[in-house]
Write an enzyme that holds these catalytic residues in place. Sequence first.
Site, PDB file in Angstrom:
ATOM      1  N   TYR A 207       0.839  -1.198   0.000  1.00 47.41           N
ATOM      2  CA  TYR A 207       0.000   0.000   0.000  1.00 47.41           C
ATOM      3  C   TYR A 207       0.876   1.251   0.000  1.00 47.41           C
ATOM      4  O   TYR A 207       1.920   1.292   0.653  1.00 47.41           O
ATOM      5  CB  TYR A 207      -0.898   0.025   1.237  1.00 47.41           C
ATOM      6  CG  TYR A 207      -1.985  -1.030   1.214  1.00 47.41           C
ATOM      7  CD1 TYR A 207      -3.178  -0.807   0.536  1.00 47.41           C
ATOM      8  CD2 TYR A 207      -1.819  -2.248   1.872  1.00 47.41           C
ATOM      9  CE1 TYR A 207      -4.173  -1.767   0.516  1.00 47.41           C
ATOM     10  CE2 TYR A 207      -2.807  -3.213   1.861  1.00 47.41           C
ATOM     11  CZ  TYR A 207      -3.987  -2.965   1.180  1.00 47.41           C
ATOM     12  OH  TYR A 207      -4.968  -3.921   1.157  1.00 47.41           O
ATOM     13  N   GLU A 208       0.412   2.248  -0.718  1.00 46.52           N
ATOM     14  CA  GLU A 208       1.101   3.537  -0.810  1.00 46.52           C
ATOM     15  C   GLU A 208       1.432   4.121   0.569  1.00 46.52           C
ATOM     16  O   GLU A 208       2.379   4.874   0.737  1.00 46.52           O
ATOM     17  CB  GLU A 208       0.162   4.493  -1.552  1.00 46.52           C
ATOM     18  CG  GLU A 208       0.800   5.697  -2.148  1.00 46.52           C
ATOM     19  CD  GLU A 208      -0.214   6.436  -3.012  1.00 46.52           C
ATOM     20  OE1 GLU A 208      -1.308   6.758  -2.507  1.00 46.52           O
ATOM     21  OE2 GLU A 208       0.089   6.694  -4.188  1.00 46.52           O
ATOM     22  N   SER A 209       0.631   3.766   1.556  1.00 46.12           N
ATOM     23  CA  SER A 209       0.835   4.319   2.896  1.00 46.12           C
ATOM     24  C   SER A 209       2.029   3.702   3.603  1.00 46.12           C
ATOM     25  O   SER A 209       2.433   4.177   4.662  1.00 46.12           O
ATOM     26  CB  SER A 209      -0.421   4.076   3.736  1.00 46.12           C
ATOM     27  OG  SER A 209      -0.733   2.689   3.763  1.00 46.12           O
TER      28      SER A 209
ATOM     29  N   GLY B 221       0.483   9.049  -6.008  1.00 45.89           N
ATOM     30  CA  GLY B 221       1.680   8.305  -6.393  1.00 45.89           C
ATOM     31  C   GLY B 221       1.620   7.723  -7.795  1.00 45.89           C
ATOM     32  O   GLY B 221       2.481   6.928  -8.174  1.00 45.89           O
TER      33      GLY B 221
END
Lengths: 258, 258, 318, 318
Positions: B55-57, B135
């Site tokens: 995940y981007e997080s 992103g």
Amino acid sequence: MTITAPGTVTSSELLSVVASRELASRRTVFAGIGLPTLATELARLTVAPRIEVVYESGVCGAHPSHLPETIADAVIVSGAEAVLSMPALFGCVLQGGHIDVGFLGAAQIDRWGNLNTSVIGDWENPTVRLPGSGGAIEVMANSREVFVVMRRHNPRSFTGTLDFCTTPGPDRALAEGIRPLGAGVTRVITELGILARVGVGEELRLVAVHPGVTAHQVREATGWDLRVADTVETVPPPSEAELRLLREDVDPDRVYLR
Amino acid sequence: MTITAPGTVTSSELLSVVASRELASRRTVFAGIGLPTLATELARLTVAPRIEVVYESGVCGAHPSHLPETIADAVIVSGAEAVLSMPALFGCVLQGGHIDVGFLGAAQIDRWGNLNTSVIGDWENPTVRLPGSGGAIEVMANSREVFVVMRRHNPRSFTGTLDFCTTPGPDRALAEGIRPLGAGVTRVITELGILARVGVGEELRLVAVHPGVTAHQVREATGWDLRVADTVETVPPPSEAELRLLREDVDPDRVYLR
Amino acid sequence: MERTDTADGPSKVMSMKEAVAAFVHDGATVSIEGFTHLVPTAAGHEIIRQGRKDLTVVRMTADIVVDQMIAAGCVSRLVSSFVGNSSAGSLGELRRRIERADPAPLAFEEYSHYGMVCRYLAGSQRLPFYPLRSYGGSDLPGVNSDLRKVTSPYPGPDGEPEQIYVVPPVNPDVTIIHAQRADRRGNIQIWGLTGIQAEAVYAADKAVVVVEEIVEDEVVRSDPNRTLVPSHAVDAVVVCPRGAHPSFAQGYYDRDNDFYRAWSHISKDPERLRAWLAEWVYGTADHAEYVDKLGEDFWAGLAVGEALSEPVNYGRRL
Amino acid sequence: MERTDTADGPSKVMSMKEAVAAFVHDGATVSIEGFTHLVPTAAGHEIIRQGRKDLTVVRMTADIVVDQMIAAGCVSRLVSSFVGNSSAGSLGELRRRIERADPAPLAFEEYSHYGMVCRYLAGSQRLPFYPLRSYGGSDLPGVNSDLRKVTSPYPGPDGEPEQIYVVPPVNPDVTIIHAQRADRRGNIQIWGLTGIQAEAVYAADKAVVVVEEIVEDEVVRSDPNRTLVPSHAVDAVVVCPRGAHPSFAQGYYDRDNDFYRAWSHISKDPERLRAWLAEWVYGTADHAEYVDKLGEDFWAGLAVGEALSEPVNYGRRL
């Protein structure tokens, strides 16, 4: 372990005490192990109670139970306030400009405070291969000022021409068009006295001698034509209080007080 | 919440099932929330049991107790295998080349798989200000391939000329002399069928249609002169097993199965 | 409040009012970070209460708190890589400003997420630029002249010179982040999503850290790897429980997803937005009042369970 | 050994013998990291036992294990920023090689610590170079042509173009690190000094991680921020307790400072060095034998106390 007669001050004690005084009002110190450790810990008990030591290994705000034996000793990790990765330590803390004073040593130093820790002789075919930079190049380029503590003061170490310049001061950097953050070496503390310079464009000058040492002696022990300040102070000898703190609180086992 | 009559397949279900099949043999997926979540979780239960979602997080190896509502939901953090900082996630994992498939969405896509998520109209004076890249630019440049899932297939979204190219595919990058890691968009999954391209220099082509959809219909719904594969497959409709897993195991609360 | 100095240095604990007054000035560049997790909302509300003007706000994910600050007239320029209300809809005020300059224009510098990350990396490491493998072929460099290229001094994979995009450093006047806990001197501990917070703090001239709670020194020092930002980089520590709402704090309270969805409707209507600010920001003296106004039943709905980390041993020689 | 595959993927656990045989090849570039803490000594010894040749060793602090590998004839090129025996003296074999090509020359690429850090950063991030504010005025660029300069495309503080040194990426064929613990699939947890290990792993084509112990998945997952390297970047997990000796593992055993001091004497005398290798490396089948040979009394002298981290709550909504 050296047994020290009461009243006798060892060279390690002298250098630690003198270096500790120079840390007055400084906040963050990048310190190696040995004399810088002693100087910084003594400063914490005397002239700089809120000093923070940052170790190359990534430790900030150490609260060691024992005097550390290396910059990566487990005793500086247990109970520390923060442990950072090397990219964070070198990138954000050091290059980011958070260090007031960096401590460095060297095999050779020149009149501008440039340092050699790479080789004696030619780099390709050295007489002696020394350990190299470690983080010294970064400490010099990014600390506001640098203190050098050298046990031996002689013309081979205080040389007119470095065999190799590992760690340049700002004068050399600027000559290449690179602008470093800090002033470079501002204090060199030796067994004979203190050399100092303020910043770019200025050579190291003799500003203080230990009791009984003359400016002439220091100039003889220096491999270049050492400039001497108009007034050369005499370094006050370590006080009883300083020695007691150093011997009883900072290094009771005489790990570094050789 | 949509009440789904038994036997009726919603558009979300259709897109999730078709996308999940495309993940066969893929290892690491960079996924946003919504349809990519459904597709990836279904793939884990069917064609790609060892798939890892990044995940981007910063979360790697999530083991969520609930279907996450955002890419930063606390439920993907609790019990995860690793949580990385954003420099590590974007620098080492994504730009470092560890992602097999990235999922992206867009307001507009063109024949080369270039994407617009910035503005409708002129950038300086837009009719609609969209959220921007997030992103996406990095996902496109650094994933081995990119899947795009678009609910609506119409000439405004599938456009001959993007109002703005936020996220370029490799053809645009190479035209500027920049060499991206991956192939760019390789699959576009829509309510009408599947467009595909292999890599640099190739346009998206219609390779499959859903049952009852004709190639002509897809070409009419596309804002450029869409090429059609020699053989256009018919996408097998979601199987009972796929639908059961999706409805009962992946999203029983129908968070995304709108 | 815990204003007592500690043995190792001065306490940096101050109230939100004091911290904003001391460190956020009209015209300043203010970085507000927290990627969905730990968004410093309460700090944004205090900036609104104190009527700051002409701020440049730097924030990767410009979301609800930014929309509120824009609506309150605090912001003249925004630097961001995602201007949306998460996956819950739009930011009404931001869109009116950019699409119609209504009621006033908003200068906008657009980046991608990693472009912003790299700006913080350059800022924190005092680098003149930071390279990244993005932007080739994008229209963004055409509208953002700070996206530039450098030729690598090493040959590329094909032996030819290789070009790469770079971004400039960002060095905010002040960075504001929210964290779970800190000691009084500002050693900051965060777990769960840590985002770009450490670099945003190091990039800034001053740093204000809002925390859920102050803990004793011994708690922080029991786990020094958990310290994301050491005290030497922090100027103020503000204790403000639930100060990240509607965002979340892992282990403290969950995200208020309903409010995110509601914001798309609130912000779509300028009247409604003004009424919301009047009631929830101008109408509350501080975040404690805002928390009370939401009520204990509300907070019970965002309660979280317990999932404790297994301890590790930092033991040293005996 | 724990070779069972897990529900989420294959186990990567293998023996040291298998891991070195599979991933360390003659002529390879091998990065061995661990900054004083967690030095993968046992892996170096197994490389010696298997008689690898012509390795390029990349290591910030080339210390005892590197001196041993050089003495055993494994290494033809060294890339390093500190070639010394910590603060305990010299590396005898390394000095003989560099000062007198005795018994054979050693190619040496000299960097500073941050230069090496930046090479790993570039390698891990797939960047063509990484900029740093060092090397201006140093003689190092004169003996290391990989230290080059780039002109920033943004004006410097004085408005004039600004130059900055850059280093190239390093992308080892394999990186070897030592860690405290991992799960079977290779999620690696390290605490205490974490150095450059994560970046060294990400920069490499393959990664071998030696651990003090394998723990259950639940232990790792109770604290995901403690995972320094996720499993997707790891190829082999080798269980080798006390495998970092004479270096240390925080919370497991202390540093053997006596051995560091002894090494300066051992390595000064080529005969003594050969005898040491014969007895302690070639003379032991694996690290378990080396550990046994040292004896329990010895290990008791390196025992550490308990200093457990306070738990944090990763709880999510109910």
